[in-house]
Design a protein around this motif. Structure first.
Motif, PDB file in Angstrom:
ATOM      1  N   ALA A 181       0.836  -1.198   0.000  1.00 60.69           N
ATOM      2  CA  ALA A 181       0.000   0.000   0.000  1.00 60.69           C
ATOM      3  C   ALA A 181       0.872   1.250   0.000  1.00 60.69           C
ATOM      4  O   ALA A 181       0.584   2.228  -0.708  1.00 60.69           O
ATOM      5  CB  ALA A 181      -0.916  -0.004   1.215  1.00 60.69           C
ATOM      6  N   ALA A 182       1.943   1.224   0.798  1.00 59.98           N
ATOM      7  CA  ALA A 182       2.856   2.363   0.857  1.00 59.98           C
ATOM      8  C   ALA A 182       3.476   2.620  -0.513  1.00 59.98           C
ATOM      9  O   ALA A 182       3.591   3.770  -0.956  1.00 59.98           O
ATOM     10  CB  ALA A 182       3.952   2.104   1.892  1.00 59.98           C
ATOM     11  N   GLU A 183       3.849   1.539  -1.203  1.00 59.93           N
ATOM     12  CA  GLU A 183       4.437   1.683  -2.540  1.00 59.93           C
ATOM     13  C   GLU A 183       3.419   2.291  -3.514  1.00 59.93           C
ATOM     14  O   GLU A 183       3.756   3.187  -4.299  1.00 59.93           O
ATOM     15  CB  GLU A 183       4.893   0.313  -3.035  1.00 59.93           C
ATOM     16  CG  GLU A 183       5.584   0.351  -4.382  1.00 59.93           C
ATOM     17  CD  GLU A 183       6.046  -1.033  -4.818  1.00 59.93           C
ATOM     18  OE1 GLU A 183       6.441  -1.170  -5.991  1.00 59.93           O
ATOM     19  OE2 GLU A 183       5.984  -1.983  -4.001  1.00 59.93           O
ATOM     20  N   ALA A 184       2.154   1.810  -3.464  1.00 61.57           N
ATOM     21  CA  ALA A 184       1.122   2.306  -4.377  1.00 61.57           C
ATOM     22  C   ALA A 184       0.781   3.763  -4.091  1.00 61.57           C
ATOM     23  O   ALA A 184       0.458   4.524  -5.013  1.00 61.57           O
ATOM     24  CB  ALA A 184      -0.127   1.440  -4.262  1.00 61.57           C
ATOM     25  N   LEU A 185       0.862   4.153  -2.808  1.00 63.17           N
ATOM     26  CA  LEU A 185       0.497   5.520  -2.428  1.00 63.17           C
ATOM     27  C   LEU A 185       1.693   6.477  -2.442  1.00 63.17           C
ATOM     28  O   LEU A 185       1.510   7.673  -2.149  1.00 63.17           O
ATOM     29  CB  LEU A 185      -0.117   5.513  -1.019  1.00 63.17           C
ATOM     30  CG  LEU A 185      -1.452   4.773  -0.868  1.00 63.17           C
ATOM     31  CD1 LEU A 185      -1.848   4.694   0.606  1.00 63.17           C
ATOM     32  CD2 LEU A 185      -2.549   5.463  -1.671  1.00 63.17           C
TER      33      LEU A 185
END
Length: 312
Positions: free
Chosen positions: A26-30
């Motif tokens: 999620a951190a990578e996508a955001l």
């Protein structure tokens, strides 16, 4: 009234964790750090005083409360995106409301298809739909009460493109006196035969009080809508010329039957598409006009020739 303690950003982060399965993904996508994502979820649960996520193995899973709340949050996120898109459309000149005026002769299934496409193509604009008879659509243009108009006559000072032809056919209930006369005497009907029977017509919804078609009967009833006229004719009261596209089912079911007239059994009327202000029309009005043209181009109207003529 106090402000909510949670923000759309909190719920957006939670949604990303669930969709991607982990805090790291999620951190990578955001485009955030994993610690920032973890903090946002921790803060959200702290504000609600309710656990929303549990870690099972390496995957983040919603609790039952988390599933219920995230479902509602998704709707809030969608509404917020729609609100921002609406603002962008308004900035670009997209109309908040589009006034669509349609002549009652326009086929109902085709109008439904147009409205479906308008809903998909112009989701940020409200549509105000008015259905008119005879000169009603002209009145809307002359009074500047319309943006897009489908009318049967283009008033002076406006330009319109021919959209489609509407075919009319004279009909009555199969047991109407006119059909019985034709059967008993084995002949076609004349205008003199019609003149003795009740003719049902639809009143002009405009201010011009325009009449249309043959009005030679000594007995005539005037109603305010085409649907009322058809209901009366289905019940055996009177005869009239009806748009073929409006009575396909009635003809197939035998509720109405074409009158075997010697002349004047069928007639046509052209509908026109008019942009009320072609030079200043907004993108929404232009898009609606494009949708109408496309839907009409893909529409196959019924033809009088495809209907078996009633035999005397």
């Amino acid at each position: 009234m106090s402000l909510p303690r949670t923000t759309l950003e909190h719920w957006h982060v939670l949604q990303a964790i669930v969709e991607h399965g982990s805090f790291a993904k999620a951190a990578e996508a955001l485009h955030r750090s994993q610690s920032s994502v973890s903090y946002m979820v921790a803060r959200l649960q702290e504000q609600l005083d309710l656990p929303l996520l549990v870690i099972e193995g390496r995957k983040a899973q919603l609790t039952e409360a988390g599933r219920v709340l995230l479902a509602q949050a998704r709707r809030l996120l969608d509404d917020a995106r729609a609100l921002e898109q609406h603002a962008r459309n308004l900035k670009a000149g997209w109309e908040a409301e589009i006034r669509l005026v349609v002549d009652g002769l326009f086929p109902r299934p085709l109008l439904t298809r147009v409205l479906h496409e308008v809903d998909a193509g112009c989701p940020q604009s409200r549509v105000q739909l008015s259905e008119t008879v005879l000169s009603g659509a002209e009145d809307a243009l002359l009074r500047h009460e319309a943006d897009v108009v489908i009318c049967n006559n283009v008033p002076q000072g406006f330009l319109g493109d021919p959209l489609m032809d509407i075919e009319f056919i004279a009909v009555a209930h199969p047991e109407h006196a006119l059909h019985r006369l034709a059967r008993e005497q084995s002949r076609e009907l004349t205008l003199d035969d019609l003149a003795r029977e009740l003719h049902i017509v639809v009143r002009d919804s405009g201010t011009q009080g325009r009449d249309d078609g043959w009005l030679g009967s000594t007995r005539r009833w005037t109603v305010t809508s085409g649907s009322t006229r058809l209901a009366l004719m289905r019940a055996g009261l009177g005869f009239g010329w009806a748009p073929l596209a409006h009575i396909e089912d009635d003809l197939a079911a035998g509720q109405l039957q074409p009158l075997p007239l010697r002349e004047g059994r069928c007639r046509k009327r052209t509908l026109y598409l008019v942009l009320a202000e072609p030079r200043d029309a907004g993108p929404g009005a232009r898009r609606v006009a494009e949708i109408i043209r496309a839907c009409v181009a893909n529409y196959t109207p019924p033809e009088v020739g495809s209907i078996t003529q009633a035999q005397p």
